[in-house]
Write a protein that holds these residues in place. Structure first.
Motif, PDB file in Angstrom:
ATOM      1  N   GLU A 164       3.662  21.064   6.357  1.00  0.00           N
ATOM      2  CA  GLU A 164       2.486  20.623   6.061  1.00  0.00           C
ATOM      3  C   GLU A 164       1.924  20.438   4.806  1.00  0.00           C
ATOM      4  O   GLU A 164       1.882  21.568   3.990  1.00  0.00           O
ATOM      5  CB  GLU A 164       1.387  21.309   6.994  1.00  0.00           C
ATOM      6  CG  GLU A 164      -0.198  20.836   6.838  1.00  0.00           C
ATOM      7  CD  GLU A 164      -1.146  21.709   7.602  1.00  0.00           C
ATOM      8  OE1 GLU A 164      -2.020  21.282   8.048  1.00  0.00           O
ATOM      9  OE2 GLU A 164      -1.075  22.979   7.263  1.00  0.00           O
ATOM     10  N   LEU A 165       1.371  19.313   4.317  1.00  0.00           N
ATOM     11  CA  LEU A 165       0.838  19.234   3.064  1.00  0.00           C
ATOM     12  C   LEU A 165      -0.574  18.849   3.275  1.00  0.00           C
ATOM     13  O   LEU A 165      -0.952  17.883   3.646  1.00  0.00           O
ATOM     14  CB  LEU A 165       1.755  18.329   2.108  1.00  0.00           C
ATOM     15  CG  LEU A 165       3.239  18.455   2.055  1.00  0.00           C
ATOM     16  CD1 LEU A 165       3.803  17.248   1.169  1.00  0.00           C
ATOM     17  CD2 LEU A 165       3.519  19.607   1.177  1.00  0.00           C
ATOM     18  N   VAL A 166      -1.419  19.445   2.302  1.00  0.00           N
ATOM     19  CA  VAL A 166      -2.908  19.133   2.256  1.00  0.00           C
ATOM     20  C   VAL A 166      -3.170  18.902   0.664  1.00  0.00           C
ATOM     21  O   VAL A 166      -3.315  20.108  -0.279  1.00  0.00           O
ATOM     22  CB  VAL A 166      -3.683  20.223   2.754  1.00  0.00           C
ATOM     23  CG1 VAL A 166      -5.357  19.693   2.665  1.00  0.00           C
ATOM     24  CG2 VAL A 166      -3.384  20.376   4.273  1.00  0.00           C
ATOM     25  N   GLY A 167      -3.473  17.774   0.225  1.00  0.00           N
ATOM     26  CA  GLY A 167      -4.056  17.689  -1.040  1.00  0.00           C
ATOM     27  C   GLY A 167      -5.525  17.111  -0.895  1.00  0.00           C
ATOM     28  O   GLY A 167      -6.004  16.584  -0.380  1.00  0.00           O
ATOM     29  N   LYS A 168      -6.174  17.857  -2.082  1.00  0.00           N
ATOM     30  CA  LYS A 168      -7.589  17.402  -2.208  1.00  0.00           C
ATOM     31  C   LYS A 168      -7.788  17.304  -3.819  1.00  0.00           C
ATOM     32  O   LYS A 168      -7.098  18.124  -4.676  1.00  0.00           O
ATOM     33  CB  LYS A 168      -8.305  18.636  -2.014  1.00  0.00           C
ATOM     34  CG  LYS A 168      -8.143  18.804  -0.204  1.00  0.00           C
ATOM     35  CD  LYS A 168      -9.004  18.035   0.681  1.00  0.00           C
ATOM     36  CE  LYS A 168      -9.033  18.324   1.999  1.00  0.00           C
ATOM     37  NZ  LYS A 168      -9.791  17.249   2.801  1.00  0.00           N
ATOM     38  N   ARG A 201       0.968  -1.132   0.002  1.00  0.00           N
ATOM     39  CA  ARG A 201       0.102   0.050   0.076  1.00  0.00           C
ATOM     40  C   ARG A 201       1.032   1.169   0.085  1.00  0.00           C
ATOM     41  O   ARG A 201       1.950   1.284   0.531  1.00  0.00           O
ATOM     42  CB  ARG A 201      -0.846  -0.014   1.336  1.00  0.00           C
ATOM     43  CG  ARG A 201      -1.880   1.235   1.316  1.00  0.00           C
ATOM     44  CD  ARG A 201      -2.907   0.896   2.529  1.00  0.00           C
ATOM     45  NE  ARG A 201      -2.251   0.387   3.704  1.00  0.00           N
ATOM     46  CZ  ARG A 201      -2.904   0.341   4.712  1.00  0.00           C
ATOM     47  NH1 ARG A 201      -4.266   1.068   5.044  1.00  0.00           N
ATOM     48  NH2 ARG A 201      -2.343  -0.118   5.986  1.00  0.00           N
ATOM     49  N   TRP A 202       0.529   2.346  -0.514  1.00  0.00           N
ATOM     50  CA  TRP A 202       1.183   3.595  -0.734  1.00  0.00           C
ATOM     51  C   TRP A 202       0.379   4.856  -0.996  1.00  0.00           C
ATOM     52  O   TRP A 202      -0.654   4.646  -1.393  1.00  0.00           O
ATOM     53  CB  TRP A 202       2.254   3.572  -1.681  1.00  0.00           C
ATOM     54  CG  TRP A 202       1.912   3.158  -3.159  1.00  0.00           C
ATOM     55  CD1 TRP A 202       1.785   4.316  -4.092  1.00  0.00           C
ATOM     56  CD2 TRP A 202       1.673   2.113  -3.987  1.00  0.00           C
ATOM     57  NE1 TRP A 202       1.259   3.869  -5.427  1.00  0.00           N
ATOM     58  CE2 TRP A 202       1.350   2.816  -5.035  1.00  0.00           C
ATOM     59  CE3 TRP A 202       1.641   0.913  -3.570  1.00  0.00           C
ATOM     60  CZ2 TRP A 202       0.729   2.044  -6.294  1.00  0.00           C
ATOM     61  CZ3 TRP A 202       1.139  -0.017  -4.454  1.00  0.00           C
ATOM     62  CH2 TRP A 202       0.891   0.572  -5.976  1.00  0.00           C
ATOM     63  N   PHE A 203       0.931   5.793  -0.650  1.00  0.00           N
ATOM     64  CA  PHE A 203       0.353   7.065  -1.345  1.00  0.00           C
ATOM     65  C   PHE A 203       1.417   8.101  -1.792  1.00  0.00           C
ATOM     66  O   PHE A 203       2.525   7.815  -1.411  1.00  0.00           O
ATOM     67  CB  PHE A 203      -0.530   7.914  -0.163  1.00  0.00           C
ATOM     68  CG  PHE A 203       0.523   8.584   0.851  1.00  0.00           C
ATOM     69  CD1 PHE A 203       1.238   9.844   0.596  1.00  0.00           C
ATOM     70  CD2 PHE A 203       0.872   7.909   2.005  1.00  0.00           C
ATOM     71  CE1 PHE A 203       2.059  10.299   1.694  1.00  0.00           C
ATOM     72  CE2 PHE A 203       1.700   8.405   3.068  1.00  0.00           C
ATOM     73  CZ  PHE A 203       2.157   9.490   2.955  1.00  0.00           C
ATOM     74  N   TRP A 204       1.329   9.051  -2.532  1.00  0.00           N
ATOM     75  CA  TRP A 204       2.070   9.876  -3.135  1.00  0.00           C
ATOM     76  C   TRP A 204       1.740  11.339  -3.629  1.00  0.00           C
ATOM     77  O   TRP A 204       0.393  11.369  -4.013  1.00  0.00           O
ATOM     78  CB  TRP A 204       2.822   9.091  -4.627  1.00  0.00           C
ATOM     79  CG  TRP A 204       3.449  10.017  -5.276  1.00  0.00           C
ATOM     80  CD1 TRP A 204       4.898   9.744  -5.270  1.00  0.00           C
ATOM     81  CD2 TRP A 204       3.237  10.666  -6.807  1.00  0.00           C
ATOM     82  NE1 TRP A 204       5.455  10.424  -6.419  1.00  0.00           N
ATOM     83  CE2 TRP A 204       4.429  11.159  -7.183  1.00  0.00           C
ATOM     84  CE3 TRP A 204       1.984  10.618  -7.465  1.00  0.00           C
ATOM     85  CZ2 TRP A 204       4.443  11.656  -8.420  1.00  0.00           C
ATOM     86  CZ3 TRP A 204       2.064  11.678  -8.651  1.00  0.00           C
ATOM     87  CH2 TRP A 204       3.227  11.937  -8.995  1.00  0.00           C
ATOM     88  N   GLY A 206       0.144  16.137  -8.730  1.00  0.00           N
ATOM     89  CA  GLY A 206      -0.212  14.754  -8.874  1.00  0.00           C
ATOM     90  C   GLY A 206      -0.438  14.190  -7.393  1.00  0.00           C
ATOM     91  O   GLY A 206       0.357  14.393  -6.400  1.00  0.00           O
ATOM     92  N   LEU A 207      -1.504  13.578  -7.526  1.00  0.00           N
ATOM     93  CA  LEU A 207      -2.065  12.832  -6.286  1.00  0.00           C
ATOM     94  C   LEU A 207      -2.190  11.097  -6.584  1.00  0.00           C
ATOM     95  O   LEU A 207      -2.929  11.038  -7.568  1.00  0.00           O
ATOM     96  CB  LEU A 207      -3.345  13.456  -5.731  1.00  0.00           C
ATOM     97  CG  LEU A 207      -3.219  15.029  -5.389  1.00  0.00           C
ATOM     98  CD1 LEU A 207      -4.567  15.645  -5.057  1.00  0.00           C
ATOM     99  CD2 LEU A 207      -2.237  15.129  -4.199  1.00  0.00           C
ATOM    100  N   GLU A 208      -1.870  10.484  -5.629  1.00  0.00           N
ATOM    101  CA  GLU A 208      -2.100   8.797  -5.894  1.00  0.00           C
ATOM    102  C   GLU A 208      -2.241   7.977  -4.639  1.00  0.00           C
ATOM    103  O   GLU A 208      -1.669   8.428  -3.530  1.00  0.00           O
ATOM    104  CB  GLU A 208      -0.755   8.693  -6.482  1.00  0.00           C
ATOM    105  CG  GLU A 208      -0.721   7.200  -6.954  1.00  0.00           C
ATOM    106  CD  GLU A 208       0.757   6.569  -7.571  1.00  0.00           C
ATOM    107  OE1 GLU A 208       0.502   7.072  -8.924  1.00  0.00           O
ATOM    108  OE2 GLU A 208       1.415   6.224  -6.933  1.00  0.00           O
ATOM    109  N   ILE A 209      -2.966   7.132  -4.728  1.00  0.00           N
ATOM    110  CA  ILE A 209      -3.191   6.053  -4.058  1.00  0.00           C
ATOM    111  C   ILE A 209      -3.040   4.565  -4.547  1.00  0.00           C
ATOM    112  O   ILE A 209      -3.093   4.705  -5.633  1.00  0.00           O
ATOM    113  CB  ILE A 209      -4.121   5.916  -3.127  1.00  0.00           C
ATOM    114  CG1 ILE A 209      -5.410   5.762  -4.114  1.00  0.00           C
ATOM    115  CG2 ILE A 209      -4.418   7.259  -2.088  1.00  0.00           C
ATOM    116  CD1 ILE A 209      -6.715   5.215  -3.100  1.00  0.00           C
TER     117      ILE A 209
END
Length: 378
Positions: free
Chosen positions: A306-310, A230-233, A362-365
């Motif tokens: 702090e990073l906030v991705g939406k 499992r990962w996020f990016w 770029g947002l990923e799971i």
């Protein structure tokens, strides 16, 4: 097969070369290249993903592939089944793969890539790609539409991973011992790309084309014999009002000498300085939803971030290597929103030195078990 000869460059980025030792199986290696186009071109992104699995002997997973996440998040995938048509440099970034022998005009086996792929009259165009730290070109046919995607651009690398002109391993110096599975390396946290990308119809007439001049470019890779559970990016190097800012953050469950661990990190290049947040020198925490929300906190001795991705977009399923071959176990968007706050720590107080925003992150799971939020730390 023939390939460009690597030219000498100072201090190449660690892990830029091909990792396969000629024996290991299962094995995969993957590369990711991203271009971010300006608002005048619709804030579009073009991302190229290449992979190779099990080159030693035939298996259900062996072979290569190219995936493109193009403008308006259009998706394209083409298999590259013949591993004998793959080449890579061992000690620096350079690799390519073709669906058949690239005996087309302009193929240059003795230097940088300078010529574009061309179609042979009356025949389907040559299909393949070549990528180095300074050039990238390719051409692939889509059988379902009888259209062809092709591109050619030059790169000016600015930052790899680490302080300027001091490239280092993304996962720390222990990654040189190859004890982590899989390995991960940011090859180019920021650079500039100049060239073009287009789709053409069966007659070779352009359907749409993007010409670009010094747009933000990014590159990374991963490799190994085990596949992440499992990962996020998160990644962005196109922030409003901040042309010299780039951020990459990732977290995942990896194997270390046979044991599983969750690890995350954040890397920021900002106005000539590199800020790295890793668990061996500080704290990294996160809360990531099954889709739509990414929140990462990290701090070291002198800085905190702090990073906030939406995103409200549905994202696109992307194929990733697994033990049985490529499978849709990843979801991506290249049009996510990202907010970044960076503080300098002074005793028990913090002074915010940067607040930045981009609508082109770029947002990923990826991986398994995304039935609920994944929270690590506090």
């Amino acid at each position: 097969m023939t390939q460009p000869i690597p030219s000498p460059t100072p201090r190449p980025t660690p892990h830029g070369g091909y990792h396969w030792n000629g024996r290991q199986q299962p094995f995969f290696e993957g590369w990711y290249y991203r271009l971010t186009l300006p608002p005048a071109q619709g804030n579009q992104t073009i991302a190229f993903m290449y992979s190779l699995q099990d080159p030693a002997s035939p298996s259900t997973a062996s072979g290569g592939a190219v995936q493109i996440l193009g403008p308006d998040e259009q998706y394209f995938c083409r298999s590259l089944p013949d591993v004998s048509q793959f080449w890579a440099w061992k000690y620096k970034l350079g690799h390519g793969h073709h669906r058949h022998s690239p005996s087309h005009p302009g193929h240059n086996s003795h230097g940088p890539i300078t010529a574009s792929y061309r179609a042979t009259e009356g025949c389907r165009p040559t299909e393949g790609y070549q990528a180095t730290a300074t050039h990238h070109k390719g051409q692939f046919w889509d059988p379902s539409t009888d259209r062809t995607a092709r591109w050619h651009y030059a790169l000016e690398p600015v930052y790899s991973w680490g302080a300027p002109n001091q490239p280092q391993s993304t996962a720390g110096w222990l990654s040189q011992l190859q004890i982590f599975e899989p390995g991960w390396q940011v090859l180019m946290a920021h650079g500039w790309a100049t060239g073009w990308f287009e789709w053409v119809d069966a007659a070779g007439v352009s359907i749409y084309r993007y010409d670009f001049q010094r747009v933000p470019a990014y590159a990374e890779k991963n490799w190994g014999g085990a596949f992440p559970e499992r990962w996020f990016w998160l990644q962005c190097n196109a922030f409003d009002q901040e042309p010299d800012l780039t951020v990459t953050s990732g977290g995942g469950i990896r194997q270390v000498l046979g044991h599983r661990e969750s690890v995350g990190m954040v890397g920021i290049h900002y106005r000539g300085q590199f800020h790295e947040f890793v668990p061996w020198t500080g704290k990294v925490s996160w809360r990531v939803a099954p889709w739509g929300s990414w929140h990462v906190w990290a701090e070291g001795r002198t800085y905190a971030v702090e990073l906030v991705g939406k995103t409200a977009l549905p994202g696109l399923p992307i194929r990733v290597p697994t033990a049985t071959g490529l499978e849709f176990l990843c979801r991506d968007t290249t049009q996510g929103e990202l907010w970044l706050n960076l503080w300098r720590k002074q005793g028990h107080t913090r002074q915010r030195i940067l607040r930045a925003y981009s609508p082109q992150a770029g947002l990923e799971i990826g991986g398994q078990d995304w039935s609920q939020d994944w929270q690590q730390g506090t």
